[in-house]
Design a protein around this motif. Structure first.
Motif, PDB file in Angstrom:
ATOM      1  N   THR A  57      13.937  -5.908   0.412  1.00  0.00           N
ATOM      2  CA  THR A  57      14.961  -6.678  -0.302  1.00  0.00           C
ATOM      3  C   THR A  57      14.391  -7.480  -1.469  1.00  0.00           C
ATOM      4  OG1 THR A  57      14.656  -8.408   1.343  1.00  0.00           O
ATOM      5  CG2 THR A  57      16.546  -6.959   1.645  1.00  0.00           C
ATOM      6  N   HIS A  58      13.072  -7.517  -1.615  1.00  0.00           N
ATOM      7  CA  HIS A  58      12.483  -8.367  -2.667  1.00  0.00           C
ATOM      8  C   HIS A  58      13.075  -8.103  -4.052  1.00  0.00           C
ATOM      9  CE1 HIS A  58       8.955  -7.639   0.303  1.00  0.00           C
ATOM     10  NE2 HIS A  58       9.856  -8.433   0.820  1.00  0.00           N
ATOM     11  N   PRO A  59      13.352  -6.857  -4.426  1.00  0.00           N
ATOM     12  CA  PRO A  59      13.982  -6.629  -5.737  1.00  0.00           C
ATOM     13  C   PRO A  59      15.510  -6.514  -5.679  1.00  0.00           C
ATOM     14  CG  PRO A  59      12.786  -4.653  -4.975  1.00  0.00           C
ATOM     15  CD  PRO A  59      12.935  -5.575  -3.819  1.00  0.00           C
ATOM     16  N   ASP A  86       2.724 -11.519   4.836  1.00  0.00           N
ATOM     17  CA  ASP A  86       2.965 -10.110   5.089  1.00  0.00           C
ATOM     18  C   ASP A  86       4.448  -9.863   5.333  1.00  0.00           C
ATOM     19  OD1 ASP A  86       2.414  -7.505   5.630  1.00  0.00           O
ATOM     20  OD2 ASP A  86       2.033  -7.872   7.757  1.00  0.00           O
ATOM     21  N   GLU A  87       5.010 -10.640   6.196  1.00  0.00           N
ATOM     22  CA  GLU A  87       6.436 -10.549   6.479  1.00  0.00           C
ATOM     23  C   GLU A  87       6.991 -11.903   6.045  1.00  0.00           C
ATOM     24  OE1 GLU A  87       7.675  -7.764   8.384  1.00  0.00           O
ATOM     25  OE2 GLU A  87       5.779  -6.878   9.014  1.00  0.00           O
ATOM     26  N   PRO A  88       7.603 -11.964   4.886  1.00  0.00           N
ATOM     27  CA  PRO A  88       7.720 -13.245   4.184  1.00  0.00           C
ATOM     28  C   PRO A  88       8.564 -14.302   4.878  1.00  0.00           C
ATOM     29  CG  PRO A  88       9.027 -11.552   3.120  1.00  0.00           C
ATOM     30  CD  PRO A  88       8.267 -10.878   4.215  1.00  0.00           C
ATOM     31  N   ALA A 116       7.642  -1.418  12.075  1.00  0.00           N
ATOM     32  CA  ALA A 116       8.609  -0.487  11.506  1.00  0.00           C
ATOM     33  C   ALA A 116       8.039   0.932  11.478  1.00  0.00           C
ATOM     34  CB  ALA A 116       8.988  -0.938  10.105  1.00  0.00           C
ATOM     35  N   SER A 117       6.852   1.095  10.952  1.00  0.00           N
ATOM     36  CA  SER A 117       6.234   2.409  10.938  1.00  0.00           C
ATOM     37  C   SER A 117       4.740   2.301  11.227  1.00  0.00           C
ATOM     38  CB  SER A 117       6.435   3.070   9.558  1.00  0.00           C
ATOM     39  OG  SER A 117       5.518   4.123   9.381  1.00  0.00           O
ATOM     40  N   GLY A 118       4.060   1.532  10.378  1.00  0.00           N
ATOM     41  CA  GLY A 118       2.601   1.588  10.375  1.00  0.00           C
ATOM     42  C   GLY A 118       2.197   2.719   9.450  1.00  0.00           C
ATOM     43  N   THR A 119       1.098   2.529   8.749  1.00  0.00           N
ATOM     44  CA  THR A 119       0.540   3.617   7.931  1.00  0.00           C
ATOM     45  C   THR A 119      -0.959   3.726   8.193  1.00  0.00           C
ATOM     46  OG1 THR A 119       0.517   2.002   6.134  1.00  0.00           O
ATOM     47  CG2 THR A 119       2.204   3.703   6.041  1.00  0.00           C
ATOM     48  N   GLY A 120      -1.550   2.615   8.675  1.00  0.00           N
ATOM     49  CA  GLY A 120      -2.952   2.660   9.107  1.00  0.00           C
ATOM     50  C   GLY A 120      -3.096   3.699  10.220  1.00  0.00           C
ATOM     51  N   ARG A 175       0.845  -1.205   0.000  1.00  0.00           N
ATOM     52  CA  ARG A 175       0.000   0.000   0.000  1.00  0.00           C
ATOM     53  C   ARG A 175       0.883   1.260   0.000  1.00  0.00           C
ATOM     54  NH1 ARG A 175      -3.873   2.404  -2.373  1.00  0.00           N
ATOM     55  NH2 ARG A 175      -3.014   4.424  -1.900  1.00  0.00           N
ATOM     56  N   LEU A 176       2.010   1.193   0.680  1.00  0.00           N
ATOM     57  CA  LEU A 176       2.932   2.337   0.677  1.00  0.00           C
ATOM     58  C   LEU A 176       3.390   2.631  -0.750  1.00  0.00           C
ATOM     59  CD1 LEU A 176       4.511   4.229   2.748  1.00  0.00           C
ATOM     60  CD2 LEU A 176       6.475   2.819   2.150  1.00  0.00           C
ATOM     61  N   ALA A 177       3.700   1.566  -1.497  1.00  0.00           N
ATOM     62  CA  ALA A 177       4.148   1.733  -2.879  1.00  0.00           C
ATOM     63  C   ALA A 177       3.062   2.459  -3.690  1.00  0.00           C
ATOM     64  CB  ALA A 177       4.465   0.376  -3.499  1.00  0.00           C
ATOM     65  N   GLU A 198       1.108 -11.836  15.484  1.00  0.00           N
ATOM     66  CA  GLU A 198       1.275 -11.785  16.944  1.00  0.00           C
ATOM     67  C   GLU A 198       1.928 -10.481  17.390  1.00  0.00           C
ATOM     68  OE1 GLU A 198       2.883 -15.809  16.418  1.00  0.00           O
ATOM     69  OE2 GLU A 198       2.453 -16.042  18.563  1.00  0.00           O
ATOM     70  N   TYR A 199       2.866  -9.954  16.575  1.00  0.00           N
ATOM     71  CA  TYR A 199       3.537  -8.731  17.038  1.00  0.00           C
ATOM     72  C   TYR A 199       2.595  -7.526  17.008  1.00  0.00           C
ATOM     73  CZ  TYR A 199       4.444  -6.257  12.590  1.00  0.00           C
ATOM     74  OH  TYR A 199       4.308  -5.556  11.422  1.00  0.00           O
ATOM     75  N   LYS A 200       1.552  -7.606  16.206  1.00  0.00           N
ATOM     76  CA  LYS A 200       0.580  -6.498  16.167  1.00  0.00           C
ATOM     77  C   LYS A 200      -0.436  -6.598  17.307  1.00  0.00           C
ATOM     78  CE  LYS A 200       1.001  -6.117  11.097  1.00  0.00           C
ATOM     79  NZ  LYS A 200       1.414  -4.757  10.724  1.00  0.00           N
ATOM     80  N   ARG A 201      -0.469  -7.743  17.936  1.00  0.00           N
ATOM     81  CA  ARG A 201      -1.168  -7.992  19.200  1.00  0.00           C
ATOM     82  C   ARG A 201      -2.678  -7.770  19.167  1.00  0.00           C
ATOM     83  NH1 ARG A 201       2.827  -5.874  23.987  1.00  0.00           N
ATOM     84  NH2 ARG A 201       2.123  -3.828  23.318  1.00  0.00           N
ATOM     85  N   ASN A 253      14.492  -0.348   3.968  1.00  0.00           N
ATOM     86  CA  ASN A 253      14.216  -1.484   4.847  1.00  0.00           C
ATOM     87  C   ASN A 253      12.848  -1.264   5.524  1.00  0.00           C
ATOM     88  OD1 ASN A 253      14.158  -2.465   7.806  1.00  0.00           O
ATOM     89  ND2 ASN A 253      15.649  -3.790   6.807  1.00  0.00           N
ATOM     90  N   HIS A 254      12.026  -2.306   5.561  1.00  0.00           N
ATOM     91  CA  HIS A 254      10.681  -2.166   6.142  1.00  0.00           C
ATOM     92  C   HIS A 254      10.434  -3.039   7.367  1.00  0.00           C
ATOM     93  CE1 HIS A 254       8.741   0.075   2.775  1.00  0.00           C
ATOM     94  NE2 HIS A 254       9.675  -0.524   2.058  1.00  0.00           N
ATOM     95  N   THR A 255      11.432  -3.791   7.766  1.00  0.00           N
ATOM     96  CA  THR A 255      11.165  -4.652   8.933  1.00  0.00           C
ATOM     97  C   THR A 255      12.447  -5.072   9.630  1.00  0.00           C
ATOM     98  OG1 THR A 255      10.098  -6.688   9.689  1.00  0.00           O
ATOM     99  CG2 THR A 255      11.123  -6.782   7.532  1.00  0.00           C
ATOM    100  N   GLY A 270      15.294   3.609   6.711  1.00  0.00           N
ATOM    101  CA  GLY A 270      14.184   3.003   7.431  1.00  0.00           C
ATOM    102  C   GLY A 270      12.951   3.863   7.209  1.00  0.00           C
ATOM    103  N   VAL A 271      11.813   3.446   7.784  1.00  0.00           N
ATOM    104  CA  VAL A 271      10.538   4.060   7.418  1.00  0.00           C
ATOM    105  C   VAL A 271       9.865   4.869   8.530  1.00  0.00           C
ATOM    106  CG1 VAL A 271      10.033   2.527   5.483  1.00  0.00           C
ATOM    107  CG2 VAL A 271       9.416   1.810   7.805  1.00  0.00           C
ATOM    108  N   ALA A 272      10.544   5.012   9.666  1.00  0.00           N
ATOM    109  CA  ALA A 272      10.099   5.924  10.719  1.00  0.00           C
ATOM    110  C   ALA A 272      11.339   6.216  11.548  1.00  0.00           C
ATOM    111  CB  ALA A 272       9.010   5.292  11.580  1.00  0.00           C
TER     112      ALA A 272
HETATM  113  N1  CJB Z   1       5.929  -4.393   6.010  1.00  0.00           N
HETATM  114  O1  CJB Z   1       3.994  -4.853   4.914  1.00  0.00           O
HETATM  115  C1  CJB Z   1       5.160  -5.168   5.184  1.00  0.00           C
HETATM  116  N2  CJB Z   1       5.713  -6.281   4.641  1.00  0.00           N
HETATM  117  C2  CJB Z   1       7.001  -6.650   4.851  1.00  0.00           C
HETATM  118  O2  CJB Z   1       7.439  -7.660   4.327  1.00  0.00           O
HETATM  119  C3  CJB Z   1       7.787  -5.831   5.684  1.00  0.00           C
HETATM  120  C4  CJB Z   1       7.220  -4.712   6.258  1.00  0.00           C
HETATM  121  C5  CJB Z   1       5.318  -3.149   6.557  1.00  0.00           C
HETATM  122  O3  CJB Z   1       5.721  -2.068   5.739  1.00  0.00           O
HETATM  123  C6  CJB Z   1       5.051  -0.867   6.032  1.00  0.00           C
HETATM  124  C7  CJB Z   1       5.481   0.175   5.056  1.00  0.00           C
HETATM  125  O4  CJB Z   1       6.760   0.630   5.331  1.00  0.00           O
HETATM  126  C8  CJB Z   1       5.287  -0.453   7.478  1.00  0.00           C
HETATM  127  O5  CJB Z   1       4.503   0.673   7.776  1.00  0.00           O
HETATM  128  C9  CJB Z   1       4.956  -1.592   8.438  1.00  0.00           C
HETATM  129  O6  CJB Z   1       5.329  -1.242   9.747  1.00  0.00           O
HETATM  130  C10 CJB Z   1       5.669  -2.862   8.000  1.00  0.00           C
HETATM  131  O7  CJB Z   1       5.279  -3.956   8.807  1.00  0.00           O
END
Ligand code: CJB
Length: 839
Positions: free
Chosen positions: A337-339, A288-290, A670-674, A138-140, A569-572, A373-375, A451-453
């Motif tokens: 790192t995906h690309p 989500d976090e591969p 890492a940041s959250g955007t919601g 969604r950030l992209a 789980e980390y989002k609780r 880096n996003h995580t 990083g993103v925050a």
């Molecule tokens: N994030 O959605 C993903 N997938 C991943 O593989 C790694 C991180 C999220 O990216 C968002 C955009 O930067 C962050 O806001 C979010 O905290 C992070 O979990």
């Protein structure tokens, strides 16, 4: 992309007025025409889907001039293009957004209405492209929209997955995954570009040879080749001429039919390669976090990155003689790192195909790439077993070894005799099974890493990339995420947007800092009244949706307490559930308790293979079943799980929230955007000291933010001294009875085993410190309940939240990327009329 449109052709392109005109009459006629000529339907047999398509084509016609003009402008050699490389683009539905960005929403609404239809109903029939999992994708999408709005030349490169993120159904409380057939009814927004095809090699071996001039070279003799076909989607800026391109690649066989095999009677074998090649871009990995190690995933990554880089080279060579200035023409951003295989691929293309020396190629590569880096989650750090990698990409493995060899020589120079450093910084993990470390590759091959925050960028430097930071401190920077106010306010919350515009004009839409001007109205009682009315109206809409979909009645007079995001789980989410059960227990013990009525709303998908996350969904639904029908509760507490949370549903939910749950374990999000979308729509946040929550709190003011829980360093200390969840369980009676109620089978029709894995995980290890934060969370929720009782006070906080959220526009993030990382500038698009040009 193609060379500029041939001048001869230009004079021949005929664009009828029906394709550009904006009068109500023309728009009506255009829709009717498209229905007939493109869809082959007439009104008596057309349904809303047909009308949606007819309307979408009508709108697409009206953006094509912008798109082609933009396309042409970017060909000029002096124009620098940002290439956003991402395995995911979660763009959401296009129609409403394009209407807003083109500035033709009102005309279209009227034309649709005069055709006897309802615009909102047509908008609602759009199938969203679910080409992403969550935040990263969604950030992209937000960034693509902001790039266009800021008139910065950009191409988004990714994969055209035939099946996006699965559709989620809930059956008996459990998540069930359904294939997302988003292309089934056709996609009016994309245009296929068969002329932009590229060829991608896989497998095989490499071979040294001497060229005619006697130079030593390497060639790659692949085992098989797949064709990449480009599909372009326009990404419009808000009220500017810029229409950038999202270019997504589909895998196809080079020859879709093997006549030799057919002729010998092997009918299925005749289409084998076609099936194999098309599998490449068939489906998005739903994590989500591969998780590690799936070969097809590596194939997908290499496929789209190679398509992108070959495409960029072709664009460059249409106007330049060589690739010397490739890094001035393009800034390529690695979205995680995906690309990152792109670093080795660009080196291969420059050295093997375009015959650059290693040093020249390396300079160009480092200048071109930057990495986000996003995580920090260790399990999400990509690494590929050398065995898989070498089999699939033998030439890239050689190149990575050479990058590593040269890099480690530099490291040796700086830290003589320090083997520990070498082992940490190496691109190859050789403690046991060997792996390629993609974050290390991305870092070494980029000129900037962000990083993103703010907190996240600090933690990147202190933890996962600590040694790289020590080696290259100047490489590291932060760009706090942002979200686009066009989709997340104007499109999704028209009522709030109109109210804001009625007071401060509409400049805020392009310059979100202008929201500050709302502060002058916080003491205006009438304004606060209007603010509440708007919120109540959108809550009523969501209440209707909930009743319609789930048969649960909820009242907009209750506090709408919302947690929507991927289930992790980390989002609780389960901490939220513990809180809900505690409130329920309190009501049961004291039925006449003074209680601020709440509607607790959840939404989110779990990765199909993530058992604990799926169990959390089951728990939410099980608690909902009991609480919602208990007469003692008297409608004061309701629990709702919204199935199939996606961008479209997000657009309904964020505007309707009073309270935004951002309760991750400190240091994990890492940041959250919601969190930004909620606050921009007037919700107050209950949150931990994590990700961008910290910066949101800083902006909106401590007094307008409900902070609770341990900080990152507290958690580190607790872990170091030995964290024992049992202590919390025995010492906190409310926590104990909450856990005991789950264990007793109360929410599972007497089944004491169902939730045992979840309860046991909490009692025995609690890796995300729910128990440690439980008390603080509950007390904070009590403060929320108190505050909500004073509606005037709550409204003031809500207004101040919106007024002070300007920083979190993705326009601000993009400006920072442009200035500090991409060195890219806006290029306003002048409109040339291709019809009139030579007339
Ligand atoms: N994030 O959605 C993903 N997938 C991943 O593989 C790694 C991180 C999220 O990216 C968002 C955009 O930067 C962050 O806001 C979010 O905290 C992070 O979990």
């Amino acid at each position: 992309m193609n060379p500029p449109i041939n001048e001869m052709m230009q004079s021949q392109i005929q664009i009828e007025d029906d394709r550009t005109g904006l009068s109500i009459e023309t728009l009506r006629r255009a829709m009717a025409d498209n229905l007939f000529y493109i869809l082959g339907k007439y009104p008596a047999i057309a349904n809303n889907k047909d009308y949606y398509m007819a309307l979408a084509y009508t709108v697409r016609d009206r953006l094509l001039h912008r798109w082609l003009n933009t396309y042409e402008a970017y060909m000029k050699p002096e124009v620098k293009i940002v290439c956003y490389l991402s395995a995911e683009f979660l763009v959401g539905p296009h129609l409403a957004n394009n209407l807003i960005n083109l500035g033709i929403y009102d005309q279209i609404r009227q034309a649709v209405q005069e055709s006897g239809l309802n615009l909102q109903e047509l908008i609602n029939t759009e199938e969203e492209p679910g080409l992403g999992n969550g935040g990263l994708g969604r950030l992209a999408a937000c960034y693509m929209e902001s790039l266009a709005t800021l008139e910065v030349p950009a191409i988004g490169y990714g994969i055209r997955y035939e099946f996006g993120i699965f559709d989620q159904e809930i059956r008996e409380g459990w998540q069930v995954e359904i294939t997302d057939k988003w292309l089934q009814d056709g996609n009016p927004w994309e245009i296929i570009r068969p002329e932009s095809e590229v060829y991608i090699n896989f497998g095989g071996r490499t071979e040294p040879y001497q060229d005619d001039q006697g130079n030593y070279r390497v060639r790659w003799i692949p085992e098989y080749v797949v064709k990449g076909i480009a599909y372009d989607t326009p990404i419009l800026g808000y009220k500017v001429n810029t229409a950038n391109t999202l270019r997504l690649w589909k895998g196809e066989a080079c020859e879709s039919f093997n006549f030799q095999r057919f002729n010998v009677g092997d009918y299925y074998g005749a289409v084998d390669t076609k099936v194999y090649s098309e599998n490449l871009t068939k489906v998005l990995y739903p994590n989500d976090e591969p998780v590690q190690g799936k070969e097809l995933r590596l194939q997908q990554q290499y496929f789209f990155v190679s398509c992108a880089l070959q495409d960029m080279i072709r664009i460059h060579l249409t106007e330049s003689e060589n690739l010397d200035n490739f890094g001035d023409k393009f800034a390529a951003q690695l979205n995680d790192t995906h690309p990152s295989i792109g670093v080795a691929e660009l080196m291969r293309l420059l050295i093997d195909v375009h015959h650059y020396s290693w040093d020249q190629a390396w300079d160009i590569t480092q200048k071109t790439f930057a990495y986000t880096n996003h995580t920090l989650l260790p399990e999400a750090l990509e690494k590929w077993p050398l065995s898989i990698f070498g089999r699939l990409l033998p030439r890239h493995l050689e190149i990575i070894y050479e990058i590593n060899r040269r890099f480690l020589d530099q490291v040796r120079m700086k830290y003589p005799g320090n083997n520990e450093k070498l082992s940490c910084l190496s691109l190859i993990d050789d403690r046991g099974e060997k792996y390629i470390r993609m974050a290390n590759l991305a870092t070494v091959g980029s000129h900037k890493v962000n990083g993103v925050a703010a907190l996240h960028s600090e933690l990147v430097k202190k933890t996962i990339l600590r040694d790289f930071y020590e080696f290259w401190p100047e490489k590291f920077t932060n760009v706090t995420n942002g979200v686009t106010p066009r989709r997340w306010m104007v499109v999704s919350n028209p009522r709030l947007s109109e109210l804001i515009t009625s007071r401060i004009g509409d400049n805020w839409i392009k310059n979100l800092d202008e929201l500050r001007r709302l502060e002058q109205f916080v003491d205006d009682g009438h304004f606060r009244y209007q603010w509440r009315e708007v919120k109540w109206g959108v809550k009523q809409d969501l209440a209707n949706y909930i009743e319609d979909k789930l048969g649960i009645k909820v009242s907009p007079d209750t506090l709408f307490d919302v947690q929507v995001k991927r289930i992790h789980e980390y989002k609780r989410q389960h901490l939220n559930v513990l809180q809900i059960i505690t409130l329920y227990n309190r009501i049961k013990h004291n039925p006449n308790l003074d209680f601020t009525p709440r509607t607790c709303i959840f939404g989110g998908k779990a990765a199909p293979g993530y058992y604990m996350a799926k169990l959390i969904i089951k728990l939410i639904n099980s608690v909902a079943e009991v609480v919602n029908k208990d007469p003692d509760v008297r409608d004061r507490l309701k629990v709702v799980f919204l199935p199939d949370y996606n961008v479209t549903l997000g657009q309904r939910v964020y505007p309707a929230a009073d309270l935004s749950e951002q309760i991750s374990t400190a240091g994990k999000e890492a940041s959250g955007t919601g969190n930004m979308k909620f606050s921009l729509n007037g919700a107050l946040t209950i949150g931990t000291y994590d990700g961008a929550n910290i910066e949101i709190r800083q902006e909106v003011g401590e007094e307008n933010f409900f902070l609770f829980g341990l900080k990152t360093e507290d958690i580190d200390q607790l872990r170091a001294k030995g964290y024992n969840p049992w202590d919390y369980y025995y010492n906190n009676p409310e926590l104990k009875s909450t856990l005991d109620l789950i264990s007793s089978g109360f929410f599972s029709h007497g089944d004491c085993e169902l939730f045992r894995p979840l309860v046991d995980s909490l009692l025995h290890s609690d890796p995300f410190f729910l128990f440690a934060d439980y008390q603080s969370y509950l007390e904070c929720q009590d403060r929320v309940s108190q505050a909500y009782k004073d509606q005037e006070y709550w409204t003031k906080m809500s207004i101040l939240n919106v007024a002070r959220m300007g920083k979190f526009s993705s326009d601000r993030s993009i400006k920072e990327y442009c200035e500090n990382i991409w060195y890219a500038k806006p290029v306003p698009i002048e409109m040339k009329d291709y019809v009139q040009a030579d007339a």
